[in-house]
Design a protein around this motif. Sequence first.
Motif, short mmCIF file in Angstrom:
data_model
loop_
_atom_site.label_atom_id
_atom_site.label_comp_id
_atom_site.label_asym_id
_atom_site.label_seq_id
_atom_site.Cartn_x
_atom_site.Cartn_y
_atom_site.Cartn_z
N GLY A 77 8.42 -4.69 28.07
CA GLY A 77 8.63 -5.62 26.96
C GLY A 77 7.34 -6.02 26.29
O GLY A 77 7.26 -6.10 25.05
N GLY A 78 6.30 -6.27 27.08
CA GLY A 78 5.00 -6.65 26.53
C GLY A 78 4.37 -5.52 25.73
O GLY A 78 3.75 -5.76 24.69
N THR A 79 4.52 -4.29 26.23
CA THR A 79 3.99 -3.13 25.50
C THR A 79 4.68 -2.97 24.15
O THR A 79 4.04 -2.67 23.14
N MET A 80 5.99 -3.17 24.14
CA MET A 80 6.73 -3.09 22.87
C MET A 80 6.27 -4.17 21.89
O MET A 80 6.10 -3.91 20.70
N ALA A 81 6.05 -5.38 22.41
CA ALA A 81 5.59 -6.47 21.54
C ALA A 81 4.22 -6.16 20.97
O ALA A 81 3.96 -6.36 19.78
N ALA A 82 3.32 -5.67 21.83
CA ALA A 82 1.97 -5.33 21.37
C ALA A 82 2.02 -4.19 20.36
O ALA A 82 1.32 -4.20 19.34
N GLY A 83 2.86 -3.19 20.65
CA GLY A 83 3.00 -2.06 19.73
C GLY A 83 3.55 -2.50 18.39
O GLY A 83 3.14 -2.00 17.34
N SER A 84 4.48 -3.45 18.41
CA SER A 84 5.04 -3.98 17.17
C SER A 84 3.96 -4.64 16.33
O SER A 84 3.82 -4.37 15.13
N ALA A 85 3.18 -5.53 16.96
CA ALA A 85 2.12 -6.22 16.23
C ALA A 85 1.10 -5.24 15.68
O ALA A 85 0.64 -5.37 14.53
N ASN A 86 0.73 -4.25 16.47
CA ASN A 86 -0.28 -3.28 16.03
C ASN A 86 0.24 -2.41 14.89
O ASN A 86 -0.50 -2.10 13.95
N ALA A 87 1.51 -1.99 14.98
CA ALA A 87 2.08 -1.16 13.92
C ALA A 87 2.16 -1.93 12.60
O ALA A 87 1.82 -1.41 11.53
N LEU A 88 2.62 -3.18 12.67
CA LEU A 88 2.70 -4.00 11.46
C LEU A 88 1.31 -4.29 10.90
O LEU A 88 1.11 -4.35 9.68
N VAL A 137 13.90 -10.29 31.96
CA VAL A 137 12.90 -11.23 32.47
C VAL A 137 13.44 -12.65 32.31
O VAL A 137 14.13 -13.17 33.17
N ASN A 138 13.14 -13.30 31.21
CA ASN A 138 13.73 -14.61 30.90
C ASN A 138 13.50 -14.94 29.43
O ASN A 138 12.71 -14.28 28.75
N LEU A 139 14.17 -15.96 28.97
CA LEU A 139 14.11 -16.33 27.55
C LEU A 139 12.71 -16.79 27.15
O LEU A 139 12.25 -16.47 26.05
N LEU A 140 12.04 -17.53 28.01
CA LEU A 140 10.72 -18.04 27.67
C LEU A 140 9.74 -16.90 27.39
O LEU A 140 9.00 -16.93 26.40
N ALA A 141 9.73 -15.89 28.26
CA ALA A 141 8.84 -14.75 28.06
C ALA A 141 9.16 -14.04 26.75
O ALA A 141 8.26 -13.62 26.02
N ALA A 142 10.45 -13.92 26.43
CA ALA A 142 10.86 -13.25 25.20
C ALA A 142 10.40 -14.04 23.97
O ALA A 142 9.89 -13.46 23.00
N LEU A 143 10.57 -15.35 24.02
CA LEU A 143 10.15 -16.19 22.89
C LEU A 143 8.64 -16.17 22.71
O LEU A 143 8.14 -16.16 21.58
N LEU A 144 7.90 -16.19 23.81
CA LEU A 144 6.44 -16.14 23.73
C LEU A 144 5.97 -14.83 23.11
O LEU A 144 5.00 -14.80 22.34
N ALA A 145 6.65 -13.74 23.45
CA ALA A 145 6.28 -12.43 22.89
C ALA A 145 6.48 -12.42 21.37
O ALA A 145 5.63 -11.94 20.62
N ILE A 146 7.61 -12.94 20.92
CA ILE A 146 7.88 -12.98 19.47
C ILE A 146 6.89 -13.90 18.77
O ILE A 146 6.39 -13.59 17.68
N ALA A 147 6.60 -15.04 19.39
CA ALA A 147 5.62 -15.96 18.80
C ALA A 147 4.26 -15.30 18.66
O ALA A 147 3.54 -15.52 17.67
N THR A 148 3.90 -14.47 19.63
CA THR A 148 2.62 -13.76 19.58
C THR A 148 2.57 -12.78 18.43
O THR A 148 1.57 -12.69 17.71
#
Length: 326
Positions: A77-88, A137-148
Amino acid sequence: MSLVHAAHGRSDNTSAVHPTGESPAGGRRGFRQVAGAYAALAKPRVIELLLVTTIPAMFLAGREIPSPWLVLATLVGGTMAAGSANALNCVIDADIDKVMNRTKRRPLVRDSVPRRGALIFGLALGAASFAVLYLTVNLLAALLAIATILFYIFVYTLVLKRRTPQNVVWGGAAGCMPVVIGWAAVEGTVQWPAFVMFGVIFFWTPPHTWALAMKYREDYERAGVPMLPVVATPQHVAKQIVIYSWVMVGWTLLLAPATSWLYASFAALAGAWFLFYAHRLYSSVRRGVETKPMALFHRSNTYLMIVFCALAVDSAIGLPVLGLPF
């Protein structure tokens, strides 16, 4: 997301192809070429450093080796979030990448990926990261990833990067979030050691990035990005690197109450080693002799790896924590 510019200095090797699906020679692209071009948008070299910090944070959260499945889910999940930010980021900064020698081989610059495709890819990765983290994982981790992701795009890329030499100082907060996400994945909350780890990376980012920017100052100047080495003298930049390095090393020791003598020893020794080279860079700049900022840039990666690996080993062994002095 990234550690803002964590793996700058490495160019992408994606072959030049047109968004129609044909290569310059007229041949159709194979699946591997297409997949490689899209993967390059995610800047996998940057993501490597994120993983170095996420896993130790998970170890420290429980003071033990966490569930392998939880680690895997968090990393995916973290890799996908990082990849999303980098691609955008690649979509937004395509004009900058086009005029910088260090980035001119990126997919959008070479037309290996259509701009619309890159945008959809980035958004899809972001949505997938939320789904994976929320479901596994959990909702908090998911929300933190989107916020990042949102912070990296809207605060760093769109506001800070092109407007202020403090861009990587405050924008670097995005690269600090993996440790907070890792902690939240294990504990379901965010506690003070997570904020201390956040601070370690926060103060690490300026010396790391400014050392790189000293080397590629002309690139940033040509692109109109006001990195500190573009708008300040080399002496001022080197002095700032030393100041942030001292704060960073001191900050690593704030984790001592949550760890044992093992981590504290490695943090102190690695800190002394890094400070030696930070001061040597400053001394070289002051004396007007040849400087090698990239040497400090590469050592900063090694330093961060040593500190966080020591954190993981210390937690896995489970030695008695030093505790608070009161």
